[in-house]
Design an enzyme around this catalytic site. Structure first.
Site, PDB file in Angstrom:
ATOM      1  N   CYS A  18     108.869   0.592  96.281  1.00 34.60           N
ATOM      2  CA  CYS A  18     108.551   1.998  96.017  1.00 34.60           C
ATOM      3  C   CYS A  18     108.479   2.302  94.521  1.00 34.60           C
ATOM      4  O   CYS A  18     109.447   2.109  93.797  1.00 34.60           O
ATOM      5  CB  CYS A  18     109.621   2.870  96.651  1.00 34.60           C
ATOM      6  SG  CYS A  18     109.299   4.619  96.440  1.00 34.60           S
ATOM      7  N   THR A  78     109.683  10.954 103.393  1.00 33.47           N
ATOM      8  CA  THR A  78     110.740   9.992 103.093  1.00 33.47           C
ATOM      9  C   THR A  78     111.917  10.693 102.425  1.00 33.47           C
ATOM     10  O   THR A  78     113.071  10.486 102.803  1.00 33.47           O
ATOM     11  CB  THR A  78     110.192   8.916 102.140  1.00 33.47           C
ATOM     12  OG1 THR A  78     109.423   9.563 101.118  1.00 33.47           O
ATOM     13  CG2 THR A  78     109.320   7.927 102.860  1.00 33.47           C
ATOM     14  N   PHE A 113     113.739   0.864 100.071  1.00 38.66           N
ATOM     15  CA  PHE A 113     112.608   1.127  99.178  1.00 38.66           C
ATOM     16  C   PHE A 113     111.624  -0.033  99.142  1.00 38.66           C
ATOM     17  O   PHE A 113     110.783  -0.117  98.250  1.00 38.66           O
ATOM     18  CB  PHE A 113     113.113   1.441  97.771  1.00 38.66           C
ATOM     19  CG  PHE A 113     113.788   2.791  97.673  1.00 38.66           C
ATOM     20  CD1 PHE A 113     113.041   3.956  97.678  1.00 38.66           C
ATOM     21  CD2 PHE A 113     115.166   2.892  97.605  1.00 38.66           C
ATOM     22  CE1 PHE A 113     113.653   5.202  97.609  1.00 38.66           C
ATOM     23  CE2 PHE A 113     115.795   4.135  97.530  1.00 38.66           C
ATOM     24  CZ  PHE A 113     115.028   5.300  97.536  1.00 38.66           C
TER      25      PHE A 113
HETATM   26  C1  HEM Z   1     106.256   2.384  98.604  1.00 40.76           C
HETATM   27  C2  HEM Z   1     110.290   4.156 100.643  1.00 40.76           C
HETATM   28  C3  HEM Z   1     109.909   8.164  97.899  1.00 40.76           C
HETATM   29  C4  HEM Z   1     105.568   6.662  96.360  1.00 40.76           C
HETATM   30  C5  HEM Z   1     107.388   2.525  99.376  1.00 40.76           C
HETATM   31  C6  HEM Z   1     107.880   1.526 100.296  1.00 40.76           C
HETATM   32  C7  HEM Z   1     109.002   2.028 100.871  1.00 40.76           C
HETATM   33  C8  HEM Z   1     109.225   3.340 100.308  1.00 40.76           C
HETATM   34  C9  HEM Z   1     109.860   1.358 101.938  1.00 40.76           C
HETATM   35  C10 HEM Z   1     107.229   0.179 100.605  1.00 40.76           C
HETATM   36  C11 HEM Z   1     106.386   0.304 101.846  1.00 40.76           C
HETATM   37  C12 HEM Z   1     105.791  -0.987 102.354  1.00 40.76           C
HETATM   38  O1  HEM Z   1     106.232  -2.074 101.995  1.00 40.76           O
HETATM   39  O2  HEM Z   1     104.857  -0.889 103.158  1.00 40.76           O
HETATM   40  C13 HEM Z   1     110.533   5.391 100.057  1.00 40.76           C
HETATM   41  C14 HEM Z   1     111.708   6.200 100.342  1.00 40.76           C
HETATM   42  C15 HEM Z   1     111.606   7.327  99.558  1.00 40.76           C
HETATM   43  C16 HEM Z   1     110.370   7.210  98.804  1.00 40.76           C
HETATM   44  C17 HEM Z   1     112.813   5.835 101.334  1.00 40.76           C
HETATM   45  C18 HEM Z   1     112.538   8.495  99.429  1.00 40.76           C
HETATM   46  C19 HEM Z   1     113.796   8.504  99.746  1.00 40.76           C
HETATM   47  C20 HEM Z   1     108.707   8.108  97.229  1.00 40.76           C
HETATM   48  C21 HEM Z   1     108.207   9.107  96.307  1.00 40.76           C
HETATM   49  C22 HEM Z   1     106.973   8.680  95.899  1.00 40.76           C
HETATM   50  C23 HEM Z   1     106.711   7.413  96.539  1.00 40.76           C
HETATM   51  C24 HEM Z   1     108.933  10.376  95.921  1.00 40.76           C
HETATM   52  C25 HEM Z   1     105.981   9.323  94.945  1.00 40.76           C
HETATM   53  C26 HEM Z   1     106.283  10.139  94.001  1.00 40.76           C
HETATM   54  C27 HEM Z   1     105.394   5.372  96.835  1.00 40.76           C
HETATM   55  C28 HEM Z   1     104.219   4.570  96.545  1.00 40.76           C
HETATM   56  C29 HEM Z   1     104.420   3.332  97.182  1.00 40.76           C
HETATM   57  C30 HEM Z   1     105.715   3.420  97.850  1.00 40.76           C
HETATM   58  C31 HEM Z   1     103.011   4.992  95.707  1.00 40.76           C
HETATM   59  C32 HEM Z   1     103.486   2.144  97.169  1.00 40.76           C
HETATM   60  C33 HEM Z   1     103.844   1.255  96.006  1.00 40.76           C
HETATM   61  C34 HEM Z   1     102.951   0.040  95.892  1.00 40.76           C
HETATM   62  O3  HEM Z   1     102.731  -0.656  96.883  1.00 40.76           O
HETATM   63  O4  HEM Z   1     102.495  -0.205  94.783  1.00 40.76           O
HETATM   64  N1  HEM Z   1     108.232   3.620  99.404  1.00 40.76           N
HETATM   65  N2  HEM Z   1     109.757   6.031  99.147  1.00 40.76           N
HETATM   66  N3  HEM Z   1     107.783   7.087  97.328  1.00 40.76           N
HETATM   67  N4  HEM Z   1     106.272   4.655  97.607  1.00 40.76           N
HETATM   68 FE1  HEM Z   1     108.067   5.296  98.261  1.00 40.76          FE
END
Ligand code: HEM
Length: 462
Positions: free
Chosen positions: A406, A269, A399
């Site tokens: 996220c 991502t 996000f």
């Molecule tokens: C959840 C995007 C960076 C960890 C999500 C979701 C999106 C997203 C769209 C929700 C997904 C869903 O609804 O199915 C992004 C984008 C990033 C990014 C565009 C960078 C530009 C990161 C980073 C980490 C991370 C750096 C960890 C250090 C997580 C986690 C979730 C999540 C653990 C699940 C949260 C939950 O449901 O409790 N992300 N992410 N992400 N992201 Fe990111």
């Protein structure tokens, strides 16, 4: 209210629209349906129907957490084979989600993320040194080098583990296993279940890859337990953290699920975002000049600090606009909690999966006007951005949504701003092929395909 059928491709008996899907780039199929059918459409697959929405207005209804929840039915359900009920792949109601969420939220808070700045800077500096050594004549494989950067940064900041990706041509076995595991998770879900016997070899490798991921994380965990450390990283937060609500701690296997989850969720991502951002800057010289001028006036020739990263509004605007045009997670899967009606006329039965097609929602002309498809970072400067979100809630969702949004956003943001600033401060960038036109490559996320650039040191060799 009176409801009307949701339009969509007819498809064939039994397989539905399965054969219409472009396996290389499924997103192009969904975008094509959106162009054909408009605000909302339905696509049938063997055994299930999916509904897709493409406008801010419908997205806003779907982001109501009283009516819809995150759905774990498609590729995410396959990813659960490796990381179970880790944060990303858990169902809302699974207790481990709440425990991990409450324990980890503070670890992703501003103070904690700022504490990771030196580690982030170290990896970014390694990348800059590599490009400086390569010199201006060497084409840079942008997405590969940014993937090395984001993986190394995550492993170092989350568990003090060094992949040292810049020092090896071949990727670390963990990284190869993770890439293969994710690709296979994506394709498995498109196969009918009876076809399993034709894929014995692929299945065997799939489970072996999962073992590599878990063994590596287990080894890091064992080593940390043997040599306790006062490092304030995510592993420490998970080992020491106590859930304020239940008094529970995270089990070892839950810690492993989440360590792997951070690497999976955070690396492609963020590397995709950086790759698209550099593509846009090189493509738009005016924006490039403005970005470089901002970096020069804030940093000069000095070393970047955490304070600088908060004074670069145009860089932030570029990142937001990049995620608008190229959301690296282009689809968010939800399902209805009860039978309901959306858009005043479309019936959605309980548990029906509904997908937010961000690649189209982010181009809604009712929100972004006639320039919706153009790269205009100015519209994403703080004040304008806030006005947009207020007037058109949920028009920008890269996000994700609500409680399942996220958790790593502050981490990704600090890293991306830092990397953009350091690179713009030290290099001039150009396309390797001046005629390059943007194409997408899709795994579980999207990134630019075959994008090469060149980097020339701005201030001579230092
Ligand atoms: C959840 C995007 C960076 C960890 C999500 C979701 C999106 C997203 C769209 C929700 C997904 C869903 O609804 O199915 C992004 C984008 C990033 C990014 C565009 C960078 C530009 C990161 C980073 C980490 C991370 C750096 C960890 C250090 C997580 C986690 C979730 C999540 C653990 C699940 C949260 C939950 O449901 O409790 N992300 N992410 N992400 N992201 Fe990111």
């Amino acid at each position: 209210p009176e409801t009307v059928p949701i339009p969509g491709p007819k498809g064939l008996p039994f397989v539905g629209s399965m054969l219409d899907v472009n396996i290389e780039l499924p997103l192009s199929t969904w975008d094509g349906f959106a162009d054909e059918y408009g605000d909302i459409f339905r696509v049938n697959f063997p055994g299930r129907t999916t509904v897709w929405v493409t406008t801010q207005a419908l997205a806003h209804e779907l982001c109501d957490e009283k009516r819809f929840r995150k759905s774990i039915k498609n590729a995410l359900n396959q990813v659960r084979n490796g990381v179970h009920d880790g944060l990303f792949t858990a169902r809302d109601e699974e207790p481990n989600w709440g425990v991990a969420h409450r324990i980890l939220m503070p670890a992703f808070g501003p103070a904690s993320i700022q504490g990771m700045f030196p580690d982030m800077l170290e990896i970014a500096t390694q990348l800059a040194l590599k490009w400086a050594r390569h010199g201006p004549e060497t084409p840079i494989m942008v997405t590969d080098d940014f993937t090395r950067l984001t993986l190394d940064t995550l492993a170092l900041c989350s568990m003090n583990f060094r992949f040292n990706s810049y020092y090896h041509d071949a990727m670390h076995p963990f990284i190869t296993a993770m890439g293969d595991f994710l690709t296979e998770s994506g394709t498995r879900q498109l196969r009918p279940s009876f076809a399993g016997i034709f894929y014995r070899q692929a299945n065997k490798k799939y489970w072996e890859d999962i073992q590599v991921l878990r063994d590596t994380a287990q080894a890091v965990l064992d080593s940390r337990k043997k040599h306790p450390s006062d490092r304030k990283d995510l592993l420490t937060a998970m080992l020491d953290g106590i859930d304020p609500k239940t008094g529970q701690k995270l089990s070892d296997s839950s810690i492993i699920d989440n360590l792997i989850t951070f690497l999976i969720a955070g690396h492609e991502t963020t590397s995709g975002l950086l790759s698209f951002a550099f593509y846009q800057l090189i493509k738009h010289p005016e924006a490039y000049k403005r970005a470089q001028a901002e970096v020069d006036s804030v940093l000069g020739r000095g070393t970047i600090t955490v304070e600088h990263t908060k004074k670069l509004p145009y860089i932030s605007a570029i990142l937001r606009e990049t995620l608008r045009l190229s959301p690296t997670i282009p689809i968010i899967a939800l399902e209805a909690k009860e039978d309901t009606v959306i858009g005043g006329k479309y019936h959605i039965p309980k548990e029906q999966m509904v997908l937010l097609l961000l690649s189209k929602i982010h181009l809604d002309k009712r929100v972004y006007g006639e320039t919706a498809e153009q790269f205009v970072p100015e519209r994403m400067l703080e004040e304008n951005f806030e006005r947009l979100l207020k007037e058109f809630p949920d028009c920008w969702k890269p996000f994700g949504n609500g409680m399942r949004a996220c958790i790593g956003r502050p981490f990704a943001w600090q890293e991306a701003v830092l990397v953009m600033a350091v690179l713009l401060q030290n290099f001039d960038f150009s396309f390797d092929d001046p005629n390059y036109s943007l194409q997408y490559k899709q795994t579980l996320t999207v990134k630019p395909k075959d994008f090469y650039m060149r980097a020339t040191l701005r201030h001579g060799q230092t």
